[in-house]
Design an enzyme around this catalytic site. Structure first.
Site, short mmCIF file in Angstrom:
data_model
loop_
_atom_site.label_atom_id
_atom_site.label_comp_id
_atom_site.label_asym_id
_atom_site.label_seq_id
_atom_site.Cartn_x
_atom_site.Cartn_y
_atom_site.Cartn_z
N ARG A 46 -17.35 15.69 -6.39
CA ARG A 46 -17.13 14.55 -5.34
C ARG A 46 -16.73 13.14 -6.09
NH1 ARG A 46 -18.92 14.03 -1.45
NH2 ARG A 46 -19.90 15.92 -0.88
N TYR A 99 6.45 0.51 3.46
CA TYR A 99 6.30 1.95 3.09
C TYR A 99 6.21 2.71 4.45
CZ TYR A 99 5.26 7.11 2.92
OH TYR A 99 5.37 7.99 1.99
N ASP A 171 -0.18 -3.04 -2.82
CA ASP A 171 0.71 -1.85 -3.20
C ASP A 171 1.92 -1.68 -4.45
OD1 ASP A 171 2.90 0.22 -3.37
OD2 ASP A 171 2.19 0.80 -1.33
N LYS A 196 4.70 8.48 -7.73
CA LYS A 196 6.00 7.89 -8.51
C LYS A 196 6.21 7.94 -10.03
CE LYS A 196 6.79 7.80 -4.05
NZ LYS A 196 5.49 8.64 -3.43
#
Ligand SMILES: Cc1ncc(COP(=O)(O)O)c(C=O)c1O
Length: 380
Positions: A46, A99, A171, A196
């Protein structure tokens, strides 16, 4: 090193142990500790994993930042970037037409923790400055915005953030670092839905944050390991593999997008085309100055809701789906899909109406895509 070479050789281009050109997947959750007092790179996945580390170093190089972090999704990356800098009582100014998932995060989630927001037209610097309050701590930007592709002037925006003491984050999903590197303009954090263009093959959900400054980066890393929102080793490997072809994909997809945008502009059943590569786009001069390409997403407004529906129903080569940035062209209906979380009156104000379609151009021959859309549009 030129950028195309850097994509392949700028960071981890082989496994130090075996020489393998494909960085191995290290599925280990834990690592043998030779010394209980620590002093080793990895102790629990982690907090750190060699496959993820290779990816994170690659992401940092691609964005020209000090440190990169890979997340389980773009939304995990957005959440980590925001929560790394915000606390209860803080306020954020965010791009109006972001978005839909980020919109939902602001409108339905962050308020629970005492974080407020104002949406502004961030393609307008004065309007952005007007939205800043004494308790504003961050600017959350998206450019080109989703889905109507408004462009931000990053030179002015970074100067504004500096003048007002704000952490700025963008972003950068739509252009990818191949075409635009916001940190070079003084923006603090660059964020991606790596599902993407970075991944590029519609086979992965992932996110990324790259920090310009190591101290702010550490805060992002703290959120990543504290909340456990990191990317798995398997998906880190897949993303590393996708990134190797980022340059050729972005170039070819953007070329296709330009051709299709020009073609759409000449159709009598198209009322408006949004593509920053068109000289008629209001942000064209800015993006031409600040980025090296215009991306591969084209949005357009059909002359009627019925026409939009006919296109969605009858395309064959374009795939009707949510998402973007893959090698296959994806046609989506933002009002029903990516932006359905935004209430209709708000959506209409943003131009996300029932006639607006968004095309993510893939690697098919653009002439086939044009034939496909033409046939679908004229089938009513
Ligand atoms: C611009 C943008 N940012 C963030 C996201 C969220 O990314 P993910 O779906 O990987 O969580 C998306 C997803 O569509 C997006 O288009």
């Amino acid at each position: 090193m030129k950028y195309d070479t850097m994509i392949l050789h700028g960071a981890a281009d082989h496994d130090a142990f075996t020489g393998a050109l494909s960085i191995p997947v290290y599925p280990a959750s834990t690592y043998r500790q030779a010394d209980v007092d620590g002093g080793q790179d990895y102790y629990y996945s982690r907090a750190g994993n060699p496959t993820r580390r290779a990816l994170e170093e690659t992401l940092a190089v691609l964005e020209g930042g000090e440190c990169g972090y890979a997340f389980a999704s773009g939304m995990a990356a957005v959440t980590a970037a925001l929560t790394a800098v915000l606390k209860a009582g803080d306020h954020v100014v965010a791009t109006k037409d972001i978005y839909g998932g980020s919109y939902r995060l602001f409108t339905q989630f962050l308020g629970r923790f005492g974080v407020s927001h104002t949406f502004a037209d961030t393609s307008d610097i004065a309007a952005t400055e007007d939205a800043i309050r004494p308790e504003t701590r961050a600017l959350f930007l998206e450019s080109p915005s989703n889905p109507v592709l408004k462009i931000i002037d990053f030179e002015s925006m970074a100067a504004l953030a500096k003048r007002r003491g704000l952490v700025s984050m963008v972003d950068n999903t739509f252009l990818s670092p191949y075409f635009f590197r916001p940190l070079e303009y003084g923006i603090d954090l660059s964020i991606h839905s790596a599902s993407k263009f970075l991944g590029g093959h519609s086979d992965l959900i992932a996110g990324a944050v790259v920090a310009r400054d190591r101290n702010l980066g550490r805060e992002v890393g703290f959120v990543q390991s504290t909340t456990g929102s990191m990317l798995s080793p398997e998906n880190s490997w897949l993303l590393l593999r996708g990134i190797k072809t980022l340059g050729v994909r972005m170039k070819a997809q953007a070329e296709g997008a330009m051709k299709i945008a020009h073609w759409l502009s000449g159709r009598d059943w198209v009322n408006q085309v949004f593509y920053p590569g068109l000289p008629s786009h209001p942000g064209h001069d800015i993006i031409t100055r600040q980025a090296s390409g215009y991306g591969a997403v084209v949005s357009f407004v059909a002359d009627s809701k019925e026409r939009a529906a006919a296109i969605m129903k009858n395309v064959r080569t374009c795939t009707v789906a949510v998402s973007l940035g893959g090698v296959e062209s994806i046609l989506s209906y933002p009002a029903k899909m990516s932006h359905a979380a935004i209430p209709e009156p708000e959506r209409e104000k943003l131009g996300i109406n029932w006639r607006l379609l968004r095309l993510s151009v893939g690697l098919e021959d653009p002439d086939d895509l044009i034939d496909d859309i033409d046939r679908a549009a004229c089938s009513m």
